[in-house]
Design a protein around this motif. Structure first.
Motif, mmCIF file in Angstrom:
data_model
loop_
_atom_site.group_PDB
_atom_site.id
_atom_site.type_symbol
_atom_site.label_atom_id
_atom_site.label_comp_id
_atom_site.label_asym_id
_atom_site.label_seq_id
_atom_site.Cartn_x
_atom_site.Cartn_y
_atom_site.Cartn_z
ATOM 1 N N GLY A 157 0.790 -1.216 0.000
ATOM 2 C CA GLY A 157 0.000 0.000 0.000
ATOM 3 C C GLY A 157 0.823 1.267 0.000
ATOM 4 O O GLY A 157 2.001 1.290 0.338
ATOM 5 N N VAL A 158 0.142 2.322 -0.391
ATOM 6 C CA VAL A 158 0.690 3.667 -0.457
ATOM 7 C C VAL A 158 -0.510 4.599 -0.491
ATOM 8 O O VAL A 158 -1.616 4.184 -0.851
ATOM 9 C CB VAL A 158 1.572 3.838 -1.723
ATOM 10 C CG1 VAL A 158 0.735 3.684 -2.994
ATOM 11 C CG2 VAL A 158 2.314 5.174 -1.730
ATOM 12 N N GLY A 159 -0.328 5.839 -0.085
ATOM 13 C CA GLY A 159 -1.412 6.796 -0.211
ATOM 14 C C GLY A 159 -1.837 6.927 -1.660
ATOM 15 O O GLY A 159 -1.008 7.197 -2.535
ATOM 16 N N LEU A 160 -3.130 6.725 -1.933
ATOM 17 C CA LEU A 160 -3.618 6.669 -3.310
ATOM 18 C C LEU A 160 -4.225 7.972 -3.796
ATOM 19 O O LEU A 160 -4.519 8.103 -4.986
ATOM 20 C CB LEU A 160 -4.687 5.567 -3.429
ATOM 21 C CG LEU A 160 -4.297 4.159 -2.991
ATOM 22 C CD1 LEU A 160 -5.499 3.223 -3.128
ATOM 23 C CD2 LEU A 160 -3.113 3.634 -3.776
ATOM 24 N N ASP A 161 -4.440 8.926 -2.919
ATOM 25 C CA ASP A 161 -5.297 10.054 -3.241
ATOM 26 C C ASP A 161 -4.616 11.092 -4.127
ATOM 27 O O ASP A 161 -3.409 11.299 -4.084
ATOM 28 C CB ASP A 161 -5.801 10.725 -1.960
ATOM 29 C CG ASP A 161 -4.674 11.105 -1.017
ATOM 30 O OD1 ASP A 161 -3.692 10.347 -0.929
ATOM 31 O OD2 ASP A 161 -4.774 12.152 -0.360
ATOM 32 N N ASN A 162 -5.467 11.699 -4.961
ATOM 33 C CA ASN A 162 -5.124 12.896 -5.736
ATOM 34 C C ASN A 162 -3.969 12.690 -6.708
ATOM 35 O O ASN A 162 -3.194 13.614 -6.964
ATOM 36 C CB ASN A 162 -4.823 14.076 -4.798
ATOM 37 C CG ASN A 162 -6.017 14.430 -3.942
ATOM 38 O OD1 ASN A 162 -7.147 14.454 -4.427
ATOM 39 N ND2 ASN A 162 -5.785 14.671 -2.655
ATOM 40 N N LEU A 163 -3.846 11.507 -7.272
ATOM 41 C CA LEU A 163 -2.856 11.280 -8.308
ATOM 42 C C LEU A 163 -3.409 11.803 -9.627
ATOM 43 O O LEU A 163 -4.470 11.379 -10.083
ATOM 44 C CB LEU A 163 -2.535 9.782 -8.420
ATOM 45 C CG LEU A 163 -1.450 9.402 -9.429
ATOM 46 C CD1 LEU A 163 -0.098 9.950 -8.983
ATOM 47 C CD2 LEU A 163 -1.379 7.893 -9.581
ATOM 48 N N ALA A 164 -2.701 12.727 -10.249
ATOM 49 C CA ALA A 164 -3.190 13.362 -11.471
ATOM 50 C C ALA A 164 -2.754 12.619 -12.726
ATOM 51 O O ALA A 164 -3.326 12.797 -13.784
ATOM 52 C CB ALA A 164 -2.705 14.814 -11.534
ATOM 53 N N TYR A 165 -1.749 11.796 -12.616
ATOM 54 C CA TYR A 165 -1.191 11.124 -13.795
ATOM 55 C C TYR A 165 -2.169 10.085 -14.341
ATOM 56 O O TYR A 165 -2.848 9.387 -13.583
ATOM 57 C CB TYR A 165 0.126 10.455 -13.416
ATOM 58 C CG TYR A 165 0.808 9.744 -14.555
ATOM 59 C CD1 TYR A 165 1.406 10.465 -15.568
ATOM 60 C CD2 TYR A 165 0.850 8.355 -14.606
ATOM 61 C CE1 TYR A 165 2.051 9.822 -16.619
ATOM 62 C CE2 TYR A 165 1.482 7.701 -15.642
ATOM 63 C CZ TYR A 165 2.081 8.441 -16.647
ATOM 64 O OH TYR A 165 2.704 7.798 -17.683
ATOM 65 N N ASP A 166 -2.249 9.980 -15.676
ATOM 66 C CA ASP A 166 -3.077 8.960 -16.301
ATOM 67 C C ASP A 166 -2.331 7.638 -16.229
ATOM 68 O O ASP A 166 -1.442 7.347 -17.020
ATOM 69 C CB ASP A 166 -3.363 9.333 -17.755
ATOM 70 C CG ASP A 166 -4.271 8.319 -18.445
ATOM 71 O OD1 ASP A 166 -4.670 7.338 -17.779
ATOM 72 O OD2 ASP A 166 -4.572 8.512 -19.628
ATOM 73 N N THR A 167 -2.693 6.807 -15.268
ATOM 74 C CA THR A 167 -1.931 5.589 -15.012
ATOM 75 C C THR A 167 -2.028 4.585 -16.147
ATOM 76 O O THR A 167 -1.173 3.699 -16.252
ATOM 77 C CB THR A 167 -2.399 4.935 -13.706
ATOM 78 O OG1 THR A 167 -3.830 4.838 -13.712
ATOM 79 C CG2 THR A 167 -1.988 5.772 -12.511
ATOM 80 N N ASP A 168 -3.040 4.669 -16.997
ATOM 81 C CA ASP A 168 -3.105 3.749 -18.123
ATOM 82 C C ASP A 168 -1.883 3.880 -19.032
ATOM 83 O O ASP A 168 -1.489 2.926 -19.695
ATOM 84 C CB ASP A 168 -4.371 3.994 -18.945
ATOM 85 C CG ASP A 168 -5.573 3.294 -18.346
ATOM 86 O OD1 ASP A 168 -5.594 2.060 -18.357
ATOM 87 O OD2 ASP A 168 -6.471 3.981 -17.861
#
Length: 591
Positions: free
Chosen positions: A290-301
Motif C-alpha cells: 500500500g501507499v497513499g492513493l489520493d489525488n494522483l493526477a497522472y493517467d496511469t493507463d
C-alpha cells in the motif's frame, strides 16, 4: 453527556510498535543465521512450548499451492469495519464485518479481484457465527483467499498494549486455528492460513518465531502446505525466516515507507522488492501492499506503454468483443513508439514497413481520459510522486520475477473498506491509483507460460476481455449520496476521532464521511458508535464519494438511460466499463 470521543491520549507510547504496518526500517533489521537447531533446547526451556523435531516440514510445491494449478491470487484485504484500518483489527473481541456477501461477489469480482484476505483473532475464531460469515465472504469470491491471525490488546476498548508475538499463548492460538480449519478444511489450498500477522515482537529472533509457529501447526493439526509464515518485523524480512529451514510459503508486506525519504524512486522500490524476495519469489504471497492513493493526477493507463502489453480500455463504448477491427481514428503509434522504444511490441514491429502503411493498426492502445490521441502526452510531475514510484516499482519487480518464471503466489492490496481514507481502493479521489493496482493485478493473473506460448507478442491479433470495470470510469456511474454534505462535517469544525477508540474515524480529505460528534470545546470529532452520537451530532454520510453501502461503495447492478461520454444503452455496469486487453500486429502480417 456522552463520553468524550477524544478519549485518553497515546502520549509516551511507542508508536513505532503500535502502528501495526508502519515504521519498520530496513536498516534496523537483524539478519540471522540458522538458529532453529542451535536454539532449540534453549527455546524449549524458556517457553515451555513443544518443539518439533529438527527437520522442518517439507512442502510440495509442484506448480501448485495457494490455489492449485499455479493460479495467482489477485487479492484484496477486507479489514474489520471498526476503528481505523490501521488499528481496527487490534481491538479485542469478535470483529465487526459489515460487508454483505452479495456486495463482495459483484463489486470485488467486477473490479478484477479473485481472492480475499480476512482478519481473525482468537475471539473471532471462537465464534461460530463469525466464522460462518467469513466463509460466506470467501464463497462470494469463488472460494479463494487467505485467513490471517491478528494480535490484539488485552485491555478492552483499546488497541494497546500488544506483544507482537504468540509466546505464552500458543495453546490459545492453536485452538483458534483448529476452529478455523474445522470450517475451511474442505477448501484445500484455495484458502491459505497466514499463521500470525507481522510478528514484530520477535524482533530478529527467527528461531523463536519459527518454533512458536511450528508448535501451532502441530497442536492445531494444520496441513503444512496450506500455512504461510510472515516475515519478521512488519513482514518485511522473509529471508531470515527462510534461513530457519522453513520451506513453505512466506508472507511479505510492501509499503512506501519501507524506504527512507529521498530514496523513494521507482527504481529503488523495484530494487528493494527484488532484493528482499531474491530466491524466494515463487514462495511469496504479498499479503499487504500500500501507499497513499489520493489525488494522483497522472493517467496511469499510460504506464502500460512502458511494458509489453498494449491495452484498449473501453471508456467510450460498451461491447461484447472487439467491434472495430479497422477503427477510423486512434493514436499515432509511431509517436507512441518514439516515446516508449523499449516496449516489446514497438521493438519488434515498429521497423516493419507494414506498420506504417496501416495507420489504424493498434488504434486505442492507450486509454486516455481527456480525449484526443494521447500519443504525445507528457507525463505530469505527479508521475514521479511517491504513489507512482511505489506502484511502478512494485510492478517492475513483479515483472522481473515473472520473466524469471518465478512469479509470486498472490498479491493483496491494503485495503478494500470504503471508509474514505487515502488507502481506500474505492474512494473517488483514489481512482487513478486504483486503476494502476488493477493493471498490476491483471499482469499477475496472466500465467508465466504466456511468454512462451509460441506467440511472443504478437504474431496474431488477440483480444482478451479482462472482465473488470475500469476504476476511473466506474466513478461516473457510481451512486452519489442523496443530499448535500453538511458544512459541520468540514475539517474546520470536525477533527479526526481518536484511533485508540473502536469508533474513531479519520477524515476523507478535508471532510468527515461518518458522524461528527457533539461539540467539545467548540470542536466536533469524526467517528461512529455511541461516543459520537447524541443530540446535536451531525450525520456526514452524504460527504462520501461514492456513497457507502455496508462498508463498500454503492454500485448499481444496472445502468439505465444516457451516460455522458460512455454509453447510451441499458445494461450491467460491468459491460459499460469493462477493459479489453489487445494484442495487435500490422494488417500485412495478419492472416
Amino acid at each position: 453527556r456522552q463520553p468524550d470521543p477524544r478519549g485518553p491520549g497515546l502520549e509516551g507510547q511507542d508508536t513505532a510498535a503500535s502502528h501495526w504496518h508502519r515504521h519498520v526500517r530496513s536498516e534496523d533489521r537483524m539478519k540471522l543465521g540458522r538458529l532453529a537447531c542451535l536454539g532449540a533446547a534453549l527455546l524449549a526451556a524458556a517457553s515451555g512450548n513443544p518443539i518439533l523435531v529438527a527437520r522442518p516440514p517439507q512442502v510440495a510445491r509442484a506448480g501448485g499451492g495457494g490455489g492449485g494449478g499455479g493460479a495467482r491470487d489477485a487479492g484484496l484485504n477486507l479489514p474489520p469495519t471498526q476503528g481505523t484500518t490501521r488499528d481496527g483489527a487490534f481491538f479485542p473481541g469478535v470483529y465487526d464485518y459489515a460487508y454483505e456477501p452479495e456486495q463482495v461477489k459483484h463489486i470485488l469480482g467486477d473490479s478484477g479481484f479473485s481472492a480475499l484476505r480476512l482478519a481473525v483473532n482468537i475471539e473471532t475464531a471462537s465464534n461460530a457465527s463469525a466464522l460462518q460469515r467469513h466463509k460466506a465472504f470467501i464463497d462470494a469470491l469463488g472460494g479463494r483467499g487467505i485467513l490471517c491471525m491478528f494480535d490484539n490488546s488485552a485491555p478492552s476498548g483499546t488497541t494497546w498494549p500488544r506483544t507482537g508475538r504468540v509466546t505464552g499463548k500458543v495453546n490459545e492460538v492453536a485452538q483458534a486455528w483448529r476452529n478455523i480449519h474445522a470450517v475451511f478444511g474442505s477448501y484445500g489450498d484455495a484458502v491459505m492460513y497466514e499463521l500470525f500477522n507481522e510478528p514484530w515482537g520477535y524482533q530478529g529472533d527467527a528461531g523463536a518465531y519459527f518454533n512458536d509457529m511450528m508448535s501451532i501447526v502441530q497442536l492445531a493439526q494444520l496441513p503444512v502446505d496450506r500455512c504461510i509464515l510472515a516475515g519478521l518485523y512488519g513482514a518485511a524480512d522473509v529471508q531470515s525466516v527462510a534461513r530457519t529451514g522453513w520451506q513453505g510459503y512466506l508472507a511479505y508486506h510492501a509499503y512506501s515507507f519501507w524506504l527512507p525519504e529521498g530514496q523513494r524512486t521507482r527504481e529503488r522500490f523495484s530494487q528493494k522488492i527484488q532484493q528482499d524476495l531474491a530466491g524466494l519469489s515463487s514462495r511469496i504471497y504479498i499479503t499487504e501492499f500500500g501507499v497513499g492513493l489520493d489525488n494522483l493526477a497522472y493517467d496511469t493507463d499510460e504506464d502500460d506503454l512502458r511494458h509489453d502489453v498494449v491495452r484498449h480500455a473501453n471508456r467510450h463504448t460498451a461491447v461484447d468483443d472487439w467491434l472495430n477491427e479497422r477503427p477510423t481514428s486512434g493514436p499515432d503509434l509511431k509517436s507512441i513508439c518514439s516515446l516508449y522504444p523499449d516496449n516489446t511490441w514497438c521493438a519488434k514491429y515498429a521497423r516493419s514497413p507494414a506498420f506504417f502503411q496501416e495507420p489504424n493498426v493498434g488504434a486505442d492502445v492507450t486509454a486516455h481520459t481527456g480525449g484526443g490521441n494521447g500519443a504525445n502526452a507528457v507525463p505530469s510531475a505527479s508521475h514521479e510522486s511517491e504513489t507512482m514510484a511505489f506502484l511502478g516499482g512494485l510492478r517492475d519487480a513483479l515483472g522481473v520475477f515473472k520473466k524469471q518464471k518465478r512469479s509470486i503466489r498472490g498479491l493483496y492490496h491494503w485495503h478494500g473498506w470504503h471508509n474514505g481514507d487515502s488507502w481506500d481502493f474505492w474512494d473517488a479521489a483514489n481512482t487513478q491509483s486504483s486503476r494502476m493496482i488493477q493493471m498490476i493485478m491483471t499482469d499477475l493473473r496472466q500465467t508465466d507460460a504466456r511468454a512462451d506460448d509460441g506467440d511472443p507478442f504478437l504474431s496474431d491479433d488477440f483480444v482478451n476481455d479482462d472482465q473488470q470495470v475500469h476504476m476511473v470510469v466506474v466513478q461516473q456511474l457510481s451512486l452519489k449520496p442523496a443530499g448535500a454534505c453538511p458544512s459541520e462535517c468540514a475539517a474546520s469544525g470536525c477533527q479526526p476521532g481518536n484511533p485508540a477508540q473502536i469508533g474513531g474515524k479519520l477524515l476523507t480529505g478535508s471532510f468527515c464521511t461518518h458522524t461528527c460528534s457533539v461539540p467539545y470545546d467548540g470542536m466536533r470529532y469524526c467517528g461512529a458508535g455511541a461516543s459520537y452520537q447524541g443530540h446535536g451530532a451531525v450525520q456526514c454520510g452524504t460527504c462520501a464519494n461514492p456513497a457507502v453501502c455496508s462498508g463498500l461503495p454503492c454500485w448499481p447492478t444496472e445502468i439505465h438511460g444516457n451516460v455522458t461520454g460512455l454509453v447510451h444503452t441499458a445494461g450491467p455496469i460491468l459491460a459499460q466499463t469493462r477493459t479489453l486487453r489487445v494484442r495487435r500486429v500490422p494488417a500485412a502480417a495478419a492472416t
